[in-house]
Scaffold this motif. Structure first.
Motif, PDB file in Angstrom:
ATOM      1  N   LEU A 180       0.893  -1.128  -0.172  1.00  0.00           N
ATOM      2  CA  LEU A 180      -0.100   0.032   0.055  1.00  0.00           C
ATOM      3  C   LEU A 180       0.735   1.171  -0.020  1.00  0.00           C
ATOM      4  O   LEU A 180       0.464   2.393  -0.091  1.00  0.00           O
ATOM      5  CB  LEU A 180      -0.975   0.119   1.313  1.00  0.00           C
ATOM      6  N   VAL A 181       2.077   1.196   0.349  1.00  0.00           N
ATOM      7  CA  VAL A 181       2.922   2.344   0.636  1.00  0.00           C
ATOM      8  C   VAL A 181       3.146   3.235  -0.490  1.00  0.00           C
ATOM      9  O   VAL A 181       2.840   4.511  -0.710  1.00  0.00           O
ATOM     10  CB  VAL A 181       4.513   1.746   1.114  1.00  0.00           C
ATOM     11  N   ALA A 182       3.419   2.609  -1.790  1.00  0.00           N
ATOM     12  CA  ALA A 182       3.569   3.562  -2.918  1.00  0.00           C
ATOM     13  C   ALA A 182       2.467   4.320  -3.107  1.00  0.00           C
ATOM     14  O   ALA A 182       2.718   5.541  -3.496  1.00  0.00           O
ATOM     15  CB  ALA A 182       4.044   2.387  -4.058  1.00  0.00           C
ATOM     16  N   LEU A 201      11.450  -5.187   1.592  1.00  0.00           N
ATOM     17  CA  LEU A 201      10.836  -4.105   2.304  1.00  0.00           C
ATOM     18  C   LEU A 201      11.502  -2.676   1.951  1.00  0.00           C
ATOM     19  O   LEU A 201      10.425  -1.643   1.652  1.00  0.00           O
ATOM     20  CB  LEU A 201      10.883  -4.483   3.637  1.00  0.00           C
ATOM     21  N   THR A 202      12.863  -2.476   1.655  1.00  0.00           N
ATOM     22  CA  THR A 202      13.252  -1.169   1.454  1.00  0.00           C
ATOM     23  C   THR A 202      12.609  -0.954   0.011  1.00  0.00           C
ATOM     24  O   THR A 202      12.203   0.493  -0.015  1.00  0.00           O
ATOM     25  CB  THR A 202      14.762  -1.172   1.312  1.00  0.00           C
ATOM     26  N   ASP A 203      12.599  -1.745  -0.583  1.00  0.00           N
ATOM     27  CA  ASP A 203      12.035  -1.306  -2.265  1.00  0.00           C
ATOM     28  C   ASP A 203      10.587  -1.055  -1.977  1.00  0.00           C
ATOM     29  O   ASP A 203      10.179  -0.022  -2.566  1.00  0.00           O
ATOM     30  CB  ASP A 203      12.125  -2.669  -3.076  1.00  0.00           C
ATOM     31  N   SER A 204       9.808  -1.316  -1.031  1.00  0.00           N
ATOM     32  CA  SER A 204       8.627  -1.216  -0.741  1.00  0.00           C
ATOM     33  C   SER A 204       8.213   0.350  -0.370  1.00  0.00           C
ATOM     34  O   SER A 204       7.319   0.814  -0.809  1.00  0.00           O
ATOM     35  CB  SER A 204       7.615  -2.203  -0.006  1.00  0.00           C
ATOM     36  N   CYS A 205       9.498   0.848   0.370  1.00  0.00           N
ATOM     37  CA  CYS A 205       9.428   2.131   0.772  1.00  0.00           C
ATOM     38  C   CYS A 205      10.112   3.168  -0.073  1.00  0.00           C
ATOM     39  O   CYS A 205       9.906   4.499   0.258  1.00  0.00           O
ATOM     40  CB  CYS A 205      10.398   1.952   2.208  1.00  0.00           C
ATOM     41  N   THR A 206      10.510   2.781  -1.338  1.00  0.00           N
ATOM     42  CA  THR A 206      11.179   3.617  -1.894  1.00  0.00           C
ATOM     43  C   THR A 206      10.313   4.070  -3.167  1.00  0.00           C
ATOM     44  O   THR A 206      10.003   3.228  -3.953  1.00  0.00           O
ATOM     45  CB  THR A 206      12.417   3.067  -2.444  1.00  0.00           C
ATOM     46  N   VAL A 207      10.112   5.326  -3.453  1.00  0.00           N
ATOM     47  CA  VAL A 207       9.310   5.618  -4.655  1.00  0.00           C
ATOM     48  C   VAL A 207       9.958   6.986  -5.363  1.00  0.00           C
ATOM     49  O   VAL A 207      10.314   8.048  -4.806  1.00  0.00           O
ATOM     50  CB  VAL A 207       7.790   6.200  -4.182  1.00  0.00           C
ATOM     51  N   ASN A 208      10.342   6.752  -6.534  1.00  0.00           N
ATOM     52  CA  ASN A 208      11.061   7.873  -7.044  1.00  0.00           C
ATOM     53  C   ASN A 208      12.211   8.203  -6.417  1.00  0.00           C
ATOM     54  O   ASN A 208      12.803   9.115  -6.252  1.00  0.00           O
ATOM     55  CB  ASN A 208      10.386   9.188  -7.320  1.00  0.00           C
ATOM     56  N   ASN A 257       6.734  -2.094  -8.018  1.00  0.00           N
ATOM     57  CA  ASN A 257       6.760  -1.279  -7.015  1.00  0.00           C
ATOM     58  C   ASN A 257       6.216   0.253  -7.680  1.00  0.00           C
ATOM     59  O   ASN A 257       6.773   1.238  -7.774  1.00  0.00           O
ATOM     60  CB  ASN A 257       8.131  -0.770  -6.162  1.00  0.00           C
ATOM     61  N   SER A 258       5.051   0.173  -7.885  1.00  0.00           N
ATOM     62  CA  SER A 258       4.111   1.228  -8.519  1.00  0.00           C
ATOM     63  C   SER A 258       3.203   1.989  -7.655  1.00  0.00           C
ATOM     64  O   SER A 258       2.669   1.325  -7.009  1.00  0.00           O
ATOM     65  CB  SER A 258       3.879   0.887  -9.953  1.00  0.00           C
ATOM     66  N   GLN A 259       2.940   3.283  -7.789  1.00  0.00           N
ATOM     67  CA  GLN A 259       1.668   3.839  -6.965  1.00  0.00           C
ATOM     68  C   GLN A 259       0.630   3.203  -7.645  1.00  0.00           C
ATOM     69  O   GLN A 259      -0.482   3.376  -6.787  1.00  0.00           O
ATOM     70  CB  GLN A 259       1.760   5.284  -7.215  1.00  0.00           C
ATOM     71  N   ASN A 260       0.482   2.622  -8.553  1.00  0.00           N
ATOM     72  CA  ASN A 260      -0.928   2.019  -9.080  1.00  0.00           C
ATOM     73  C   ASN A 260      -0.984   0.546  -8.704  1.00  0.00           C
ATOM     74  O   ASN A 260      -1.717  -0.039  -9.305  1.00  0.00           O
ATOM     75  CB  ASN A 260      -0.929   2.323 -10.467  1.00  0.00           C
ATOM     76  N   TRP A 261       0.089   0.028  -8.046  1.00  0.00           N
ATOM     77  CA  TRP A 261      -0.181  -1.569  -7.651  1.00  0.00           C
ATOM     78  C   TRP A 261      -1.353  -1.711  -7.124  1.00  0.00           C
ATOM     79  O   TRP A 261      -1.923  -3.076  -7.214  1.00  0.00           O
ATOM     80  CB  TRP A 261       1.065  -1.953  -7.050  1.00  0.00           C
ATOM     81  N   ALA A 262      -1.519  -0.954  -6.150  1.00  0.00           N
ATOM     82  CA  ALA A 262      -2.811  -1.279  -5.316  1.00  0.00           C
ATOM     83  C   ALA A 262      -4.079  -1.303  -6.067  1.00  0.00           C
ATOM     84  O   ALA A 262      -4.946  -2.123  -5.752  1.00  0.00           O
ATOM     85  CB  ALA A 262      -3.066   0.002  -4.429  1.00  0.00           C
ATOM     86  N   ASN A 263      -4.234  -0.616  -7.089  1.00  0.00           N
ATOM     87  CA  ASN A 263      -5.205  -0.658  -8.068  1.00  0.00           C
ATOM     88  C   ASN A 263      -5.300  -1.958  -8.624  1.00  0.00           C
ATOM     89  O   ASN A 263      -6.321  -2.706  -9.035  1.00  0.00           O
ATOM     90  CB  ASN A 263      -5.248   0.188  -9.008  1.00  0.00           C
ATOM     91  N   VAL A 264      -4.109  -2.491  -9.124  1.00  0.00           N
ATOM     92  CA  VAL A 264      -4.123  -3.944  -9.753  1.00  0.00           C
ATOM     93  C   VAL A 264      -4.532  -4.961  -8.897  1.00  0.00           C
ATOM     94  O   VAL A 264      -5.557  -5.821  -9.200  1.00  0.00           O
ATOM     95  CB  VAL A 264      -2.711  -4.314  -9.922  1.00  0.00           C
ATOM     96  N   GLU A 265      -4.398  -4.861  -7.312  1.00  0.00           N
ATOM     97  CA  GLU A 265      -4.663  -5.664  -6.411  1.00  0.00           C
ATOM     98  C   GLU A 265      -6.225  -5.474  -6.523  1.00  0.00           C
ATOM     99  O   GLU A 265      -7.086  -6.264  -6.337  1.00  0.00           O
ATOM    100  CB  GLU A 265      -4.156  -5.375  -5.022  1.00  0.00           C
TER     101      GLU A 265
END
Lengths: 301, 426, 314
Positions: free
Chosen positions: B100-102, B130-137, B380-388
Motif C-alpha cells: 500500500l505504501v507506494a 521491504l526497502t524497495d516497498s518504501c522507495t518511490v522515485n 513498486n508502482s503507486q498504481n499497484w494497489a489498483n491492480v490488487e
C-alpha cells in the motif's frame, strides 16, 4: 324406534344429517386451521434457521464449527466463545458508545420528527409537497457515496473520532424515514380532538403536545424501533469516523472478529448474538405498543 | 476549496456546542514537543509487551507527549486511510501493508525520510524487498517494520505414513503429492496440497522460479510480463499440481485454509509462518496438531534450490501533515531498534526487518525466516494497489484453474490489464 | 414605587394567535428537521455533485484540489460498456428482489391472519429476530451457510438428493450467485414488509371481506378486489422503500465475496464504491453515485408521486 318414512323420522333424519354436516364443517375447518398453523410454523422455521445456526455456532467449540459434516445440535456445548467475545478489549466501551449514540439520536430524532410530522400532517402549506419529496429523495442517496464528504466536513470542525459527529450523521440519515413514518401516525389521529382542546383554551402547539403526543405513543414506539435498528446496525460510517478503539461502536467491534485469515467464527457468532440481543429485547418489551401503533398509523401511509 | 469554506460558518456555529463535548485530537506543535502522538498499528502485528516497552522508552525521552496506539483491522483499511490522510489530523505513525505504501507516498501523504535513514537501527541491512516497498522515485517514505514469507507447512504424520520426505524440486513435489493422494484415495475430501484458486501470493514463486515476472519498468513505462513464456511455464507447472493434488475451491481464496487444514484432510499448504499458530489455535483449529506439523521451503524446479517467495509485511510511515514529525520518527526509531526488533522475532514470531537478525528464529520459524532471504516484491508502482483491487491476478488464476481459459489467453489478458493499470489507466 | 401593575391572567382568556402566527406555524414545526437534514447533509450532497465534476484521485484528495473536467466523468461512465451492464443487472436484481419480497410478504401477512394466536406470536418473533440482527452479521451467517466445503446448504442439498453439491461454489456461475444474493436480500427484507402489511390487513374491516365472501367471491378475488385496494397506500410505501433499499444493495455482496467482488457481481452501489476507494478515482465514484440517484428517482417516480398524493389527502 322412529320409523324412517314418518314425519318424525324425516325431522330426525334432517336433524341427524344437519348434525353430520355440522360435524363435517368442523372437521374441515379444523384441518384447514391445522394446515395454516403448520405452514405458519414452517415459515417461522425457515426464516429463523440462519439465526438458529448463528446461535448454535456460538455454543460450539472451534473444531465442531468447521467440520465437513454439520452438527445440528451443539454437543458439547461450550461458553468459551462468549467468554472470548466479552473479554475482547473495549467490549464494554463499545456497548456504551453504541447505546449513547443511538440513544442520543433517538431522543433528538423523535422530538424533531414529531414536530415535523405534526407540521406536515396537520397543515397544508406552500412547499409542503417539495418538503415531502425531499424527505423521500434524501433516502435515495447511498450512504457509502457520502463517506468522504462527511468525513471532510466533520474534520473541518474537529469532530472526527468523536461520538457527536456520528450522532449528527445518523440523525440526518434516519430522520427522513422517521418523519415519514410518524407523519402517517399523526395523520391518523382525528384533528377534531385537537380542535376540541383548542376550544377549551389550548394553543395549537399545546394541543399537539397534550393530546396528540400521548395518542401517537404507539407510533413513537414503532418509529423508535425502526430508527434504533437502522442506527444500531450501521457500520461503514462508524468505522471510518471512529478510529480510537474506545470510541467505536458495537458493529465496528464485531468487524474486528474478521481477521485476515477469515472470520473467527465461534467468537463472531457469539459476539453477533450479543449484539442482536438488545434490539430483540427492546422489541419484546415494546411489542404490544408496536402492534397497536402499526395498526393505528400504517394504513394511511 | 471555496465550497467547503462557504459552509464552515453555518456548520461551526451549529456544532460549536457539540464540539465542546467531543474529544480533541493532537494539539499544535510546539518547541517543547507536547501533545498526543497517534499511532495506528494493525491488529495482531506486535506483541503487547513490545508496544508497552516502546512506549515506556519513548516516554523517557518525550515526557510531555501522550502516545495513543490504536489497533486497526485489515478489512476496509484502505477506505479508512484515504479519509484519514485527506483530513487535517491524520495519524502521525501508521503501519502500512507493504503493497500500500507506494500509493500513499506518491499522493503526498507520507513524509520523505530519505535524509533520516541512518538514524534507524540496522538500516544498512534492511531486507531489500521491504526497502524497495518504501522507495518511490528514489526517495524513502517509510521504515521497514516486519516481513512475512511463505513456505510449505506439512503433516509429518501423513508423510511418514506414506513413506515420503519433503521434496527438493517441483517435480519431487508432484511425485510426493501423488503418493499422498494414493495413500488417502479412500477419502474424497483429501488434498495432498490444498490450493485455493485465488491464492495469488502462492502462485508468484512459480512464476518467478522459471524466470518470469509480473511487470517490468523501463523509464516510467511499465510492461506486464505474465504472458512471457517463462511465466507461462511456471503457471503450467502450478496448474498441473493444483489439478492433481488439490480439492480446494478453485474460485475461493486462502482465508480459511488454516481452519480447513486443521480438519485433518490436508497434507500440505503453502502458508505464512504465523499460520502455524492459527492451525493449532483452539478457536478454529486443532491444538493436537502441534507436534505433527513441519515446514519446508517451496522448492525450485532446479533440484536443491528454493523458489523465490513473495515477501509480505508492513512498513511504518510518518504522515506528511503530522504536526509532531520529530517525535513520530523518534517513536518509529525506538519501535524498530535492535532490542525491540529482536523481541518481534522471538516473541511475535514475525520476520524482523533486517538480515542480520534473521538468525533469531526458533522451531519452524527458521524455515520461514530463511525463505525470506530469497524473496521478491510486486512492481513498486503507486498504481499497484489498483491492480490488487481490480482482482487481476486472482481472476486470472481462477480462469486457469477452472479451465475457463487456457493459460496463454488468460495470462495475456491479465498482462494487458496490468500494463494498462500500472501506466495510469484502468 | 407604589403603582401596582397587574399582569393579565394568561391562562384564563382563550388565546387565538394572529393569522400570521398560524401561517408561520407549520414552517416553525418543520424547521428543526430542515436544519438537521440540510445542515448536515447539504454539504456532503453538494460536495458529491461537485466531486463528480472533477478528476479527483488520491493525490487530489490529500491536497484538497482537483482538476475540473465538467461532465467528463459522466461521459466516461456512459460510454463504458461495463457500466451499462451493471445498470441493467442492478435493475433486474432490484426488480427480482422487490417482486419476491412483496409477494412473499403479502402471503405471509395473509397467513398471519389465519393462524392461531400462539403461532402468530411465534412467527412475528421470528421475523423480529431476523430484522434485529445486523446485516453484517446475517451476511456472515449466509456466507458460512453457502460455504464451498463447510457450508450447511451444500450438505443439506446433497442429503436431500437434489444433486451433488459437495464442493460446490455457488459463485462460479453468475446466475447461481445472483440467486443466492436474491435469497439473502429477500430474507432480510421480508420482516419489515410483512409486519407493515400485516398491520394494514388488521385495519381492513372484517364485514366488508365477509360480505364479499357471501356474494360468492373466492379468496383470490376477495383479495384482488376488496383487500388490496384498501391497502394501496401501504403497498405504495413499502414498494417505494424496498426499491430504494434494494437498488442500493452493497453490504451483502461486498461481504459475501470477501470484499473483492468480480465485475460479474457489481451492483451500481458497489461499482461506485470500487471506483472511489478501490481504484481511488473519487470523481468517477461520485459521478456513478449521482447517476444511481437519478436512475432511482426515475424508477420510483410513479411511487413517489402516488405516495405524496395520498399524503396530501391524508
Amino acid at each position: 324406534m322412529i320409523a324412517p318414512g314418518t314425519a318424525q323420522g324425516v325431522r330426525v333424519g334432517a336433524a341427524r344429517s344437519a348434525a353430520q354436516a355440522g360435524l363435517r364443517i368442523n372437521v374441515g375447518q379444523r384441518v384447514k386451521q391445522l394446515l395454516y398453523d403448520v405452514v405458519g410454523l414452517a415459515v417461522a422455521a425457515v426464516m429463523l434457521f440462519p439465526i438458529y445456526w448463528m446461535i448454535a455456532t456460538a455454543f460450539k467449540p472451534g473444531r465442531d464449527i468447521l467440520s465437513l459434516t454439520p452438527k445440528w445440535i451443539p454437543n458439547p456445548i461450550t461458553l468459551e466463545n462468549f467468554q472470548y467475545a466479552v473479554q475482547r478489549p473495549y467490549f464494554v466501551d463499545d456497548v456504551r458508545n453504541s447505546l449513547v449514540i443511538v440513544g442520543s439520536m433517538l431522543v433528538i430524532g423523535l422530538a424533531v420528527a414529531f414536530l415535523a410530522a405534526v407540521g406536515t400532517a396537520r397543515f397544508g402549506f406552500k412547499g409542503r409537497t417539495g418538503y415531502l419529496v425531499m424527505i423521500i429523495g434524501v433516502q435515495m442517496v447511498p450512504l457509502n457515496a457520502l463517506i468522504i464528504p462527511v468525513y471532510l466536513m466533520l474534520d473541518s470542525v474537529g469532530q472526527t473520532d468523536a461520538l457527536p459527529g456520528v450522532v449528527a450523521v445518523y440523525l440526518a440519515v434516519v430522520l427522513p424515514f422517521m418523519i415519514w413514518t410518524l407523519r402517517g401516525f399523526v395523520a391518523n389521529i382525528p384533528p377534531e380532538l385537537e380542535e376540541a382542546a383548542m376550544i377549551d383554551g389550548c394553543t395549537r402547539v399545546g394541543a399537539a403536545v397534550r393530546i396528540t403526543f400521548p395518542l401517537v405513543g404507539p407510533g413513537l414506539v414503532a418509529t423508535a424501533i425502526f430508527g434504533f435498528i437502522q442506527a444500531w446496525n450501521e457500520y461503514i460510517v462508524a468505522y471510518v469516523l471512529l478510529s480510537s478503539p474506545n470510541n467505536q461502536t458495537l458493529t465496528v467491534w464485531l468487524a474486528s472478529f474478521t481477521t485476515n485469515h477469515g472470520p473467527e467464527w465461534g467468537p463472531l457468532m457469539a459476539a453477533a448474538t450479543l449484539t442482536g440481543l438488545p434490539v430483540v429485547a427492546l422489541f419484546l418489551v415494546l411489542q404490544r405498543y408496536l402492534a397497536g401503533g402499526l395498526t393505528a398509523g400504517a394504513v394511511k401511509g | 476549496m471555496n465550497f467547503r469554506k462557504a459552509w464552515f460558518s453555518v456548520f461551526t456555529i451549529a456544532v460549536a456546542l457539540v464540539a465542546a463535548c467531543g474529544g480533541t485530537s493532537s494539539s499544535n506543535n510546539s518547541a517543547n514537543q507536547s501533545g498526543t502522538l497517534t499511532v495506528w498499528l494493525m491488529s495482531g502485528s506486535a506483541p503487547q509487551s513490545v508496544v508497552d516497552g516502546v512506549n515506556a522508552d519513548f516516554k523517557a525521552k518525550y515526557p510531555n507527549i501522550t502516545v495513543k496506539v490504536e489497533l486497526q483491522q485489515w478489512g476496509d483499511i484502505g477506505t479508512k486511510l484515504d479519509t484519514a490522510y485527506a483530513g487535517s489530523t491524520p495519524p502521525d505513525v501508521v503501519e502500512l501493508g507493504n503493497t500500500l505504501v507506494a500509493k500513499y507516498a506518491a499522493a503526498g501523504a507520507l513524509e520523505d525520510i530519505s535524509g533520516k535513514k541512518s538514524s534507524f537501527d540496522n538500516s544498512g541491512t534492511w531486507l531489500q524487498s521491504l526497502t524497495d516497498s518504501c522507495t518511490v522515485n528514489g526517495k524513502l517514505y517509510c521504515v521497514p517494520y516486519y516481513a512475512g514469507s511463505r513456505a510449505i507447512i506439512y503433516r509429518k504424520d501423513f508423510f511418514d505414513a506414506a513413506g515420503v520426505q519433503p521434496p527438493d524440486s517441483l517435480d519431487g513435489l508432484l511425485t510426493v503429492g501423488k503418493k499422498l493422494m494414493t495413500a488417502h484415495s479412500s477419502d474424497p475430501n483429501f488434498s495432498a496440497l490444498y490450493y485455493p484458486g485465488k491464492y495469488w501470493y502462492a502462485a508468484l514463486p512459480f512464476v518467478w522460479d522459471f524466470g518470469g515476472n509480473i511487470a517490468t519498468q523501463s523509464g516510467s513505462k511499465w510492461t506486464g510480463g505474465l504472458n512471457s513464456s517463462s511465466s507461462q511455464q511456471g503457471l503450467t507447472t502450478l496448474s498441473n499440481i493444483v489439478s492433481q493434488l488439490s480439492k480446494a475451491d478453485k474460485s475461493g481464496d486462502e482465508a480459511k485454509q488454516d481452519a480447513a487444514f486443521a480438519q485433518g484432510h490436508i497434507a500440505m499448504i503453502i502458508a505464512n509462518g504465523w499460520e502455524v499458530g492459527v492451525i493449532t489455535d483452539p478457536k478454529a483449529g486443532d491444538p493436537s496438531l502441534k507436534d505433527k506439523l513441519g515446514a519446508f521451503a517451496i522448492p525450485s524446479h532446479n533440484a536443491g534450490q528454493t523458489a523465490p517467495v513473495f515477501l509480505g509485511g508492513s512498513d511504518l510511515a510518518v504522515a506528511a501533515k503530522s504536526k509532531l514529525q520529530d517525535a513520530a520518527n523518534a517513536w518509529v526509531q525506538t519501535f524498530t531498534n535492535q532490542k525491540n526488533m529482536a523481541q518481534m522475532a522471538t516473541v511475535g514470531g514475525v520476520i524482523p526487518n533486517n538480515t542480520s537478525q534473521l538468525n533469531l528464529a526458533s522451531g519452524l520459524n527458521s524455515v520461514f525466516f530463511n525463505a525470506a532471504k530469497n524473496s521478491r516484491f510486486v512492481p513498486n508502482s503507486q498504481n499497484w494497489a489498483n491492480v490488487e483491487n481490480a482482482n487481476v491476478l486472482p481472476d486470472m488464476l481462477v480462469k486457469i484453474f477452472t479451465k475457463q481459459q487456457d493459460i496463454p489467453t488468460a495470462t495475456k489478458a491479465a498482462s494487458d490489464r496490468i500494463t494498462s493499470i500500472l501506466n495510469g489507466g484502468g | 414605587m407604589g403603582v401596582a401593575v397587574t399582569t393579565p391572567d394568561l391562562e384564563s382568556a382563550p388565546r387565538r394567535p394572529g393569522p400570521l402566527r398560524v401561517a408561520l406555524l407549520p414552517y416553525a414545526l418543520i424547521s428543526p428537521s430542515l436544519l438537521v437534514i440540510a445542515g448536515i447533509l447539504a454539504f456532503p450532497l453538494g460536495m458529491l455533485v461537485w466531486l463528480s465534476l472533477q478528476h479527483y484521485g488520491l493525490r487530489e484528495l490529500i491536497q484538497h484540489s482537483g482538476d475540473w473536467v465538467g461532465l467528463g466523468n459522466y461521459q466516461a461512465i456512459l460510454a463504458d460498456p461495463l457500466f451499462r451492464q451493471v445498470v441493467v443487472r442492478s435493475l433486474l436484481f432490484t426488480f427480482a428482489c422487490v417482486g419476491l419480497t412483496i409477494a412473499l410478504s403479502t402471503l405471509i401477512a395473509l397467513l398471519l391472519l389465519k393462524v392461531r394466536q400462539a403461532v402468530r406470536v411465534i412467527v412475528m418473533s421470528a421475523l423480529v429476530f431476523v430484522w434485529a440482527t445486523p446485516v453484517i452479521v446475517t451476511v456472515d451467517i449466509w456466507q458460512w451457510m453457502f460455504d464451498y466445503e463447510f457450508g450447511v446448504i451444500n450438505y443439506l442439498l446433497t442429503q436431500l438428493h437434489l444433486g451433488n453439491f459437495i464442493h460446490h461454489n455457488w459463485f462460479d456461475s453468475p446466475i447461481q450467485g445472483w440467486s443466492v444474493f436474491v435469497v439473502v436480500v429477500v430474507w432480510g427484507a421480508i420482516p419489515f414488509v410483512t409486519i407493515t402489511l400485516f398491520a394494514g390487513l388488521l385495519q381492513v374491516p372484517a364485514d366488508v371481506v365477509d360480505s364479499a365472501k357471501v356474494d360468492g367471491a373466492g379468496p383470490l378475488q376477495t383479495f384482488r378486489f376488496v383487500t388490496a385496494p384498501m391497502l394501496k397506500p401501504i403497498f405504495l410505501i413499502v414498494t417505494c422503500l424496498s426499491t430504494i433499499w434494494d437498488f442500493g444493495v452493497f453490504t451483502q455482496i461486498y461481504v459475501m465475496l470477501n470484499q473483492r467482488p468480480s465485475s460479474d457481481y457489481f451492483t451500481i452501489a458497489i461499482y461506485s464504491y470500487r471506483e472511489s476507494f478501490g481504484v481511488t478515482q473519487y470523481g468517477l465514484g461520485a459521478a456513478i453515485a449521482v447517476v444511481l440517484v437519478v436512475i432511482l428517482i426515475f424508477v420510483t417516480l410513479f411511487y413517489v408521486r402516488e405516495t405524496v398524493r395520498v399524503a396530501e389527502i391524508g
